[in-house]
Design a protein around this motif. Sequence first.
Motif, short mmCIF file in Angstrom:
data_model
loop_
_atom_site.label_atom_id
_atom_site.label_comp_id
_atom_site.label_asym_id
_atom_site.label_seq_id
_atom_site.Cartn_x
_atom_site.Cartn_y
_atom_site.Cartn_z
N THR A 17 0.84 -1.21 0.00
CA THR A 17 0.00 0.00 0.00
C THR A 17 0.86 1.25 0.00
N LEU A 18 1.92 1.25 0.81
CA LEU A 18 2.84 2.40 0.85
C LEU A 18 3.48 2.62 -0.51
N ALA A 19 4.01 1.57 -1.12
CA ALA A 19 4.68 1.71 -2.42
C ALA A 19 3.73 2.23 -3.49
N LEU A 20 2.54 1.66 -3.58
CA LEU A 20 1.59 2.09 -4.61
C LEU A 20 1.08 3.51 -4.35
N SER A 21 0.89 3.87 -3.09
CA SER A 21 0.44 5.23 -2.76
C SER A 21 1.52 6.25 -3.10
N LEU A 22 2.77 5.92 -2.81
CA LEU A 22 3.88 6.81 -3.18
C LEU A 22 3.95 6.99 -4.69
N ASN A 23 3.80 5.89 -5.41
CA ASN A 23 3.86 5.98 -6.87
C ASN A 23 2.74 6.84 -7.42
N GLU A 24 1.52 6.67 -6.90
CA GLU A 24 0.38 7.46 -7.36
C GLU A 24 0.54 8.93 -7.03
N SER A 25 0.96 9.24 -5.82
CA SER A 25 1.01 10.64 -5.38
C SER A 25 2.17 11.41 -5.99
N THR A 26 3.22 10.72 -6.46
CA THR A 26 4.36 11.40 -7.08
C THR A 26 4.39 11.21 -8.59
N SER A 27 3.31 10.64 -9.15
CA SER A 27 3.23 10.39 -10.60
C SER A 27 4.43 9.61 -11.12
N GLY A 28 4.86 8.63 -10.32
CA GLY A 28 5.93 7.74 -10.76
C GLY A 28 7.32 8.32 -10.74
N LEU A 63 -7.55 4.76 0.76
CA LEU A 63 -7.35 3.89 -0.40
C LEU A 63 -7.95 4.50 -1.67
N GLN A 64 -9.07 5.18 -1.55
CA GLN A 64 -9.66 5.88 -2.69
C GLN A 64 -8.74 7.00 -3.17
N LYS A 65 -8.19 7.74 -2.24
CA LYS A 65 -7.32 8.88 -2.58
C LYS A 65 -6.13 8.43 -3.43
N TYR A 66 -5.60 7.25 -3.13
CA TYR A 66 -4.40 6.78 -3.83
C TYR A 66 -4.70 5.77 -4.92
N GLY A 67 -5.96 5.69 -5.33
CA GLY A 67 -6.32 4.88 -6.49
C GLY A 67 -6.28 3.38 -6.26
N LEU A 68 -6.40 2.93 -5.01
CA LEU A 68 -6.32 1.51 -4.71
C LEU A 68 -7.68 0.86 -4.47
N GLN A 70 -10.51 0.93 -6.04
CA GLN A 70 -11.20 0.37 -7.20
C GLN A 70 -10.86 -1.11 -7.39
N SER A 71 -9.61 -1.49 -7.11
CA SER A 71 -9.20 -2.89 -7.26
C SER A 71 -9.67 -3.74 -6.09
N LEU A 72 -9.81 -3.14 -4.91
CA LEU A 72 -10.16 -3.90 -3.72
C LEU A 72 -11.66 -3.99 -3.47
N ARG A 73 -12.42 -3.03 -3.98
CA ARG A 73 -13.86 -2.99 -3.71
C ARG A 73 -14.58 -4.28 -4.09
N PRO A 74 -14.28 -4.92 -5.24
CA PRO A 74 -14.99 -6.17 -5.57
C PRO A 74 -14.70 -7.30 -4.59
N LEU A 75 -13.64 -7.17 -3.79
CA LEU A 75 -13.26 -8.21 -2.84
C LEU A 75 -13.82 -7.94 -1.45
N ALA A 76 -14.51 -6.82 -1.27
CA ALA A 76 -14.87 -6.34 0.06
C ALA A 76 -16.36 -6.51 0.34
N THR A 77 -16.69 -6.85 1.58
CA THR A 77 -18.07 -6.97 2.04
C THR A 77 -18.37 -5.80 2.98
N LEU A 118 -3.17 -6.62 -4.88
CA LEU A 118 -2.09 -5.65 -4.73
C LEU A 118 -0.85 -6.09 -5.48
N GLN A 119 -0.55 -7.38 -5.48
CA GLN A 119 0.61 -7.88 -6.21
C GLN A 119 0.50 -7.57 -7.70
N GLN A 120 -0.68 -7.75 -8.25
CA GLN A 120 -0.89 -7.46 -9.67
C GLN A 120 -0.67 -5.99 -9.97
N LYS A 121 -1.11 -5.12 -9.07
CA LYS A 121 -0.90 -3.68 -9.28
C LYS A 121 0.58 -3.32 -9.19
#
Length: 392
Positions: A17-28, A63-68, A70-77, A118-121
């Motif tokens: 989550t940290l790695a993907l959030s950093l990537n999203e917030s700094t545009s790679g 998770l919404q703020k950092y674009g994550l 959308q991938s997790l919502r289908p897995l969530a109850t 998360l691994q796929q992302k």
Amino acid sequence: MSSYDIVIAGGAMAGMTLALSLNESTSGQLKIAIVEAHHIEHKEHPGFDARCIALSYGTVQILQKYGLWQSLRPLATPIKTIHVSDRSHAGMTDIRANDLSIDSLGYVVELEAVGWALQQKVNAVENIEFICPDRVQSIERSSEQVTIELSSSRKIDSKLLVAADGAGSTCCEYLGISYHDHNFSQTAVIANIVPSEPHQYRAYERFTEYGPVALLPLTDNRMSLVWCMTPEQSLDVMALDDSQFLAKLQGMFGWRLGQLAQVGKRSSYPLTLRSRMQNTSHRFAIVGNAAQTLHPIAGQGFNLGIRDAASLVEEICAAIDDPGQHQVLSRFRTRREQDRVSTIQLTSSLVHLFSNDLPFLRVARNLGLFAMDNIAPLKSPLLKQALGLVDR
């Protein structure tokens, strides 16, 4: 030697989550490495096992703020209602999403499924290298960088090393970051349960004289059970056959969901509080369970760890040229202190209040539950904490 802006030790939920959030917030813009010892596809990853966790309303917003999300919502109850009660006593309260004008109080996810998503992302991001299987073997720090030797003998360097490698963090041990341990003298028995009646997206927290029993809603009318008890009792409970186990649980939980009809594979683990004395050092930061591991009584542990990660992302974004500089880590340490302390204190206080059958504590907690259910303003502090709507 490979060079990175940030190396994250630990590729479970907090680390990825940290790695993907950093990537999203700094545009790679940052080159990031995640060092992880276990392959998810081998189904041996301790951070992505059969357990379930509850994501608070505030965590979902992060998770919404950092674009994550959308991938997790289908897995969530979703959790629409939380029912809290005290076994054999009158105190109880209900917290309803409708009363707060929100869609849900939180969501429940199964860690193994989340790990795959998360691994796929991570695999799809060019500037994040997932180094696996490997682990940090030694750490050397200079004024400008951290040099890390891995168990594979590979050497890498970075401007910042982040420990997200769990409660027994080897990175923290190498750097001498001390911790405080408190043994709750409880063991958690976990399993998936299928009741005879629909759960209707209700979560239950039921307090007994030995510890809390929590049931969280899952897909296919399953419920995730976390049943806390003394270590001695856990040995007896784990030895029961399925019908005996369900009968024992039924006696503790009651009949709010009808008959508890099926139980899946059971496992157990001891419950302790472990908190690091500090969450930063020179060119080093600590997030998630590596910083603090909490009792599951209020479902706060993972959500606190995600707030760690989100705060660190924000501080790094303010100084992207050198994410490990003193000013970044000083601000991170300061802003996380109050949330860490108050959440740890709340969790520990709830354990001692609700896992004890002393008469004066029993009266106090039942009066508290009665007041929460009948005097709306008293719900506010606990609600904010349960929803993850706290300052960070």
